[in-house]
Design an enzyme around this catalytic site. Structure first.
Site, PDB file in Angstrom:
ATOM      1  CB  SER A  20     -10.633  18.434  11.537  1.00  0.00           C
ATOM      2  OG  SER A  20      -9.822  18.996  12.549  1.00  0.00           O
ATOM      3  CE1 TYR A  46      -6.279  15.465  10.110  1.00  0.00           C
ATOM      4  CE2 TYR A  46      -6.462  17.557  11.283  1.00  0.00           C
ATOM      5  CZ  TYR A  46      -6.898  16.263  11.057  1.00  0.00           C
ATOM      6  OH  TYR A  46      -7.953  15.758  11.782  1.00  0.00           O
TER       7      TYR A  46
END
Length: 245
Positions: free
Chosen positions: A140, A153
């Site tokens: 990501s 995250y």
């Protein structure tokens, strides 16, 4: 269409995984679809077969090393080889640290990190035996840039990037085995539905009118990486909406 290569795709029931399954099927890959939601997998299999593609399904929880090994074994039994693994399954329940959402932290570590490790473990022996293969790990933009609410995250996605780069360096250069990091920015998928922190949801709601990427945009990036000649090693693709910071 003759299917000469095979791909396993985790998180195939929606979003990037679903789009990637269709994209690779169009390119002639036989695809092994893995996720927890069997009804979604069945529907996707039917859609791929309707476009003359080849697909099989295997209900799989990526947080189980045994289930990931069973997935790889099923792909070998059905197709005889594993050319590509797309480690795509992931969760993104963003939250501020002081909310102490420990169960969500545990989930992210189990799915986003352990799931990737279990996928690598399941396919690498087969790839080494056949002396070829390609492992695609979906990270990501959050694995490059930490923002408020993304601490855990981002930690998992930094880990995915580190694991993939470490794997790339360890691969025998005499073998045609490659490892690629795909780092998407904001994509219109189900990921944001995992968020339970109202402060994060409020931040999202005030985020403006940025045009998000579509899942197919990431699928095309994955297709680009796997279609390169054997001497070309696409290490990482970072892809974000033009308007994203």
């Amino acid at each position: 269409m003759a299917n000469t290569k095979t791909a396993i795709i985790t998180g195939a029931s929606s979003g990037i995984g679903q789009a990637t399954a269709k994209e690779l099927a169009r390119k002639g890959y036989s695809v092994m679809l893995a996720a927890r939601r069997e009804d979604r997998l069945v529907q996707l299999k039917q859609e791929i077969e309707a476009m003359d593609g080849t697909a099989e399904i295997k209900v799989t929880d990526v947080t189980s090393a045994d289930e990931m090994q069973a997935l790889a074994d099923a792909a070998i039994e059905k197709f005889g080889r594993i050319d590509v693994l797309v480690n795509n399954a992931g969760l993104m329940p963003l939250s501020f640290m002081n909310k102490r959402k420990i169960a969500e932290w545990d989930q992210m570590v189990d799915v986003n990190i352990k799931g990737v490790l279990y996928g690598i473990s399941a396919v690498l022996p087969q790839m080494e035996e056949q002396k070829s293969g390609h492992i695609i790990n979906v990270a990501s933009v959050a694995g490059h840039d930490v923002t408020p609410g993304s601490a855990v995250y981002s930690g998992t996605k930094f880990a995915v990037r580190a694991i993939t780069e470490g794997l790339r360096q360890e691969l025998d250069p005499a073998m045609d085995i490659r490892a690629t990091i795909i780092s998407p920015g904001a994509v219109a998928t189900e990921l944001s539905t995992h968020i339970t922190d109202q402060d994060i949801l409020d931040m999202f709601a005030s985020g403006g009118d940025m045009k998000f990427l579509e899942a197919v945009d990431i699928a095309r990036a994955i297709s680009y990486a796997v279609e390169q000649p054997a001497y070309v090693d696409v290490n990482e693709i970072l892809i974000r909406p033009r308007q994203q910071k």
